[in-house]
Design an enzyme around this catalytic site. Sequence first.
Site, short mmCIF file in Angstrom:
data_model
loop_
_atom_site.label_atom_id
_atom_site.label_comp_id
_atom_site.label_asym_id
_atom_site.label_seq_id
_atom_site.Cartn_x
_atom_site.Cartn_y
_atom_site.Cartn_z
CG ASP A 38 -0.71 -0.44 2.40
OD1 ASP A 38 0.33 0.04 2.89
OD2 ASP A 38 -1.45 -1.26 2.97
CE LYS A 60 -6.49 0.45 3.44
NZ LYS A 60 -7.21 -0.21 4.51
CG MET A 175 -3.88 7.65 11.04
SD MET A 175 -4.94 6.18 10.95
CE MET A 175 -4.66 5.44 12.53
N1 SAH Z 1 0.84 0.42 10.75
C1 SAH Z 1 1.44 1.72 10.73
C2 SAH Z 1 0.44 2.82 10.99
C3 SAH Z 1 -0.60 2.95 9.90
S1 SAH Z 1 -1.71 4.25 10.20
C4 SAH Z 1 2.60 1.77 11.73
O1 SAH Z 1 2.75 0.84 12.52
O2 SAH Z 1 3.35 2.73 11.70
C5 SAH Z 1 -1.00 5.55 9.25
C6 SAH Z 1 -0.41 6.59 10.16
O3 SAH Z 1 0.87 6.18 10.61
C7 SAH Z 1 -0.16 7.93 9.51
O4 SAH Z 1 -1.31 8.72 9.45
C8 SAH Z 1 0.86 8.52 10.45
O5 SAH Z 1 0.24 8.97 11.64
C9 SAH Z 1 1.69 7.30 10.80
N2 SAH Z 1 2.88 7.16 9.94
C10 SAH Z 1 3.18 6.14 9.14
N3 SAH Z 1 4.38 6.32 8.54
C11 SAH Z 1 4.85 7.50 9.00
C12 SAH Z 1 6.05 8.25 8.79
N4 SAH Z 1 7.02 7.82 7.97
N5 SAH Z 1 6.20 9.42 9.44
C13 SAH Z 1 5.26 9.88 10.27
N6 SAH Z 1 4.10 9.22 10.51
C14 SAH Z 1 3.90 8.05 9.89
#
Ligand code: SAH
Length: 253
Positions: A38, A60, A175
């Site tokens: 994704d 998404k 998020m």
């Molecule tokens: N499963 C993922 C989270 C998915 S929800 C995890 O464990 O990290 C998606 C959210 O993750 C985004 O809206 C943001 O809040 C965060 N996120 C994911 N990658 C990021 C990054 N490189 N830098 C900052 N926030 C990130």
Amino acid sequence: MSERTGTVYLVGAGPGDPDLITVKGKRLIGECDALVYDYLVDERMKGWVKEGCELHYVGKRSGFHSLEQGKIEDLLIELAQRGLKVVRLKGGDPFVFGRGGEEAESLRKAGIRYEVIPAVTAALGCAAYCGIPLTHREWSSTVTFISGHEQPEKGLSMVDWGAHARSGATLVLYMAMGRLEEICDKLVEEGRDADTPACVVQWGTTPRQRSVRGTLRDIGWRVEEAGLGPPAVVIIGPVAALGDLLSWFDPSI
Ligand code: SAH
């Protein structure tokens, strides 16, 4: 279960920097027959697949769903039923705000074998690359990961902000960019000091990483002024101020 049914590997890609994936995750990408990935997954990881591997993009972005969750689950089942070894590659850790639980549930219901390969979640990656220790002997012995994104009709009700305001834990919001000010105001209203340090990190661990530091009182407008948006995490607590001293990562290099 047919002997020819394939296994689905729910693999965490890590927070951004492709080098942060686990050894097992990378090995499985190299071995799989189908890769389902994704939006938050680094493009370079696609290059690790073997020749002939099927690539399925199901990205998404909030508000822009290219494939509905149910359809992603159907796709995983269909690929496995064709006897393929499937890697479902998800940003961060598959079981942290990633709907990995729902995917595992559907696979279990369909009788498909699966494995879950954990990874560095965004909170850990962003904190590390900003020099923010999430726990600290003097400042914090608890860390809480909170989703700021809920179905709008639920308002802020799913999360007990009062409890989080009073806990003194380091809070990491995922998020939350759409309602950052609202959440910060709520935490202050519920008793967190308005001078509590906060740091917002966008595209953490990647060359696009940008961060803004402030306090619960002013982080909302500072972020707006700097033009930061998703994907970002918000780190709240005294440890967020340590980034001033301990930051080491220069995204421009
Ligand atoms: N499963 C993922 C989270 C998915 S929800 C995890 O464990 O990290 C998606 C959210 O993750 C985004 O809206 C943001 O809040 C965060 N996120 C994911 N990658 C990021 C990054 N490189 N830098 C900052 N926030 C990130």
